[in-house]
Scaffold this motif. Structure first.
Motif, short mmCIF file in Angstrom:
data_model
loop_
_atom_site.label_atom_id
_atom_site.label_comp_id
_atom_site.label_asym_id
_atom_site.label_seq_id
_atom_site.Cartn_x
_atom_site.Cartn_y
_atom_site.Cartn_z
N VAL A 68 0.86 -1.11 -0.03
CA VAL A 68 -0.04 -0.10 0.11
C VAL A 68 1.10 1.25 -0.10
O VAL A 68 1.93 1.15 0.91
CB VAL A 68 -1.03 -0.03 1.19
N VAL A 69 0.84 2.12 -0.98
CA VAL A 69 1.62 3.31 -1.22
C VAL A 69 0.73 4.27 -0.65
O VAL A 69 -0.41 4.73 -1.26
CB VAL A 69 2.04 3.36 -2.58
N GLY A 95 -5.68 -2.96 8.35
CA GLY A 95 -5.57 -4.45 9.15
C GLY A 95 -4.53 -5.59 8.47
O GLY A 95 -4.21 -6.42 9.08
N SER A 96 -3.98 -5.07 7.25
CA SER A 96 -3.04 -6.04 6.56
C SER A 96 -1.70 -5.90 6.85
O SER A 96 -0.88 -6.30 6.47
CB SER A 96 -3.24 -6.12 5.07
N LEU A 97 -1.38 -4.62 7.72
CA LEU A 97 0.10 -4.18 7.95
C LEU A 97 0.40 -5.15 9.15
O LEU A 97 -0.39 -5.56 10.22
CB LEU A 97 0.08 -2.65 8.57
N GLN A 98 1.76 -5.39 9.35
CA GLN A 98 2.25 -5.97 10.30
C GLN A 98 3.33 -5.17 10.92
O GLN A 98 4.33 -4.90 9.94
CB GLN A 98 2.85 -7.33 9.54
N SER A 137 9.03 15.55 1.99
CA SER A 137 7.80 14.73 1.23
C SER A 137 8.25 13.37 0.72
O SER A 137 9.57 13.17 0.25
CB SER A 137 6.93 15.46 0.19
N ALA A 138 7.50 12.44 1.04
CA ALA A 138 7.91 11.04 0.37
C ALA A 138 6.74 10.22 -0.06
O ALA A 138 5.75 10.56 0.31
CB ALA A 138 8.74 10.57 1.44
N ARG A 139 6.95 9.25 -0.60
CA ARG A 139 5.79 8.28 -1.07
C ARG A 139 6.34 6.80 -0.29
O ARG A 139 7.37 6.44 -0.58
CB ARG A 139 5.88 7.91 -2.60
N MET A 140 5.59 6.56 0.58
CA MET A 140 5.86 5.39 1.35
C MET A 140 4.95 4.14 1.03
O MET A 140 3.92 4.08 0.78
CB MET A 140 5.61 5.86 2.90
N ALA A 141 5.93 3.07 1.03
CA ALA A 141 5.16 1.66 0.63
C ALA A 141 5.44 0.78 1.68
O ALA A 141 6.49 0.47 2.06
CB ALA A 141 6.01 1.19 -0.71
N LEU A 142 4.25 0.27 2.11
CA LEU A 142 4.08 -0.60 3.28
C LEU A 142 3.80 -2.12 2.51
O LEU A 142 2.72 -2.12 2.12
CB LEU A 142 3.09 -0.16 4.08
N PRO A 143 4.41 -3.19 3.07
CA PRO A 143 3.91 -4.54 2.72
C PRO A 143 2.67 -4.84 3.07
O PRO A 143 2.39 -4.72 4.32
CB PRO A 143 5.06 -5.41 3.08
N THR A 144 1.82 -5.64 2.40
CA THR A 144 0.56 -5.97 2.71
C THR A 144 0.29 -7.59 2.31
O THR A 144 -0.85 -8.28 3.03
CB THR A 144 -0.62 -5.35 2.32
N GLY A 145 1.15 -8.20 1.52
CA GLY A 145 1.10 -9.66 1.44
C GLY A 145 2.03 -10.18 0.26
O GLY A 145 2.60 -9.43 -0.19
#
Length: 398
Positions: free
Chosen positions: A73-74, A227-230, A281-289
């Motif tokens: 999710v970005v 809910g999919s973040l760890q 400023s930045a664009r953050m990418a968080l793993p979800t699966g």
């Protein structure tokens, strides 16, 4: 009728009628013969055209393999200091020293601001002497009590005097200690609110110190994805200047923002060299699966009749099939899609010139896990079979 018989008895009229009838018959015979010959010729042309084999379209294709892809999710984000503390004075007094400048890195315990001592050291000396006297008085009272010469009330007064002396000494020690405002942690002095000689009161700001290691990348994630973040999962961010940084997800808020209904998240990034600054400023990418997906060039995507994304692939008979796909991610080196078989023969060159269900002749490219940018497609030459060609093939000439 008598009139017509009268004309027929006249030789000139009779000859003209006969000549006209013969001319009409001659003209009619030419039209009928021409129509029959034309129909026969067209039949021969159609038979010859059906005898000529249709050439298959030549295209290029490539087998692509599904690969594990980490979905993300970005979100829009910004860098933020790990800690930001405003150092405030705990005493009234004039600023007597500013040992460090703005922007200077300091270690824990370094003096940031210093307040004039005035008579506070002397008060500390007096407090120590008072405590010594109170201790002696209390010891003497205890001896008298042992002899029965000291009442309980007098002993209580001595205890109060001793406690007051100890409290005065503690207060005097803290006043002297608070003359120097020290850094609570390693960081950088971001700003100073006072200058040398300024008078500050208790609670007024002296300076602001930032803890920039680790640096935080903060953003907000929608309630449908949080809910999919760890916690502890690896994460990354692309700064405004294009720099890619990696870190770990260390915090996910348990309560949504009152207005946006999104949840604050924090990614901790190592900043040992201090190159990262707060507020970028930045664009953050968080793993979800993780899913199995294919990577292809974005130019190979098209739309089906329903307006959904699709790609052209080939079945076992090398017939063109339009397969719907789902876009997982759009990156600079291609797009990731799902919806295809683990091993799929993808049309890479010539997909614009073939239609669904058409059987083609495919030239296979080198097989690989993903697909590079395709070459510029040149429209294949395929001349249609004309009536003239069919007639020449049958030996007829129009």
């Amino acid at each position: 009728m008598n009139f017509l018989l009268g004309l027929w008895r006249q030789r000139n009229y009779r000859m003209a009628t006969i000549v006209g009838a013969l001319a009409a018959l001659w003209l009619l015979s030419g039209v009928l013969l021409k129509d029959g010959k034309q129909a026969l010729l067209e039949a021969e042309v159609a038979k010859s055209a059906s005898a000529i084999p249709t050439e298959r379209m030549k295209i290029s294709g490539r087998y692509i393999e599904a690969q594990p892809y980490t979905t993300r999710v970005v979100v829009n984000s910004r860098s933020e200091a790990n800690r930001s503390v405003q150092l405030r004075a705990e005493l009234d007094g004039a600023v007597a020293g500013l040992p460090v400048d703005e922007g200077q890195y300091v270690a824990k315990g370094d003096v940031i601001c210093e307040i004039a001592a005035e008579d506070r050291p002397e008060k500390l000396t007096r407090a120590r002497a008072s405590l010594k006297k109170a201790e002696l008085d209390f010891a003497g009272a205890q001896k008298l009590k042992g002899r029965g010469l000291q009442s309980g009330t007098q002993m209580a007064q001595q205890e109060v005097a001793l406690a007051n002396a100890r409290a005065d000494l503690k207060r005097a020690q803290l006043d002297v200690q608070n003359l120097k405002i020290r850094a609570p942690f390693d960081g950088v002095v971001n700003s100073r609110a006072v200058e040398l000689g300024d008078f500050v009161r208790r609670g007024e700001e002296c300076a602001t110190i930032l803890d920039l290691n680790p640096m935080l990348i903060v953003g907000e994630v929608s309630e449908t994805r949080v809910g999919s973040l760890q916690l502890g999962a690896p994460a990354s961010a692309q700064m405004q200047n294009g720099q890619i940084i990696n870190g770990q997800l260390r915090y996910v808020s348990q309560q949504a923002h009152a207005v946006t209904r999104a949840y604050r998240v924090e990614v901790a990034v190592a900043n040992d060299d201090g190159a990262l600054r707060s507020g970028i400023s930045a664009r953050m990418a968080l793993p979800t699966g993780e899913v199995m997906a294919h990577r292809i060039n974005s130019s190979l995507l098209t739309l089906n009749d329903a307006g959904l994304l699709a790609v052209k692939i080939l079945d076992e008979d090398q017939r063109v099939v339009l397969r719907s796909v789902q876009l997982v991610s759009d990156e600079s080196d291609g797009v990731w899609i799902t919806g295809l078989s683990p091993r799929t023969l993808l049309v890479t060159v010539g997909q614009e010139y073939v239609s669904v269900g058409e059987q083609v002749e495919v030239e296979l490219e080198e097989t690989g896990g993903d697909l590079p940018a395709p070459f510029t497609a040149v429209e294949p030459e395929r001349e249609p079979v004309s009536v003239k060609q069919a007639a020449q093939a049958s030996g007829e000439s129009l």
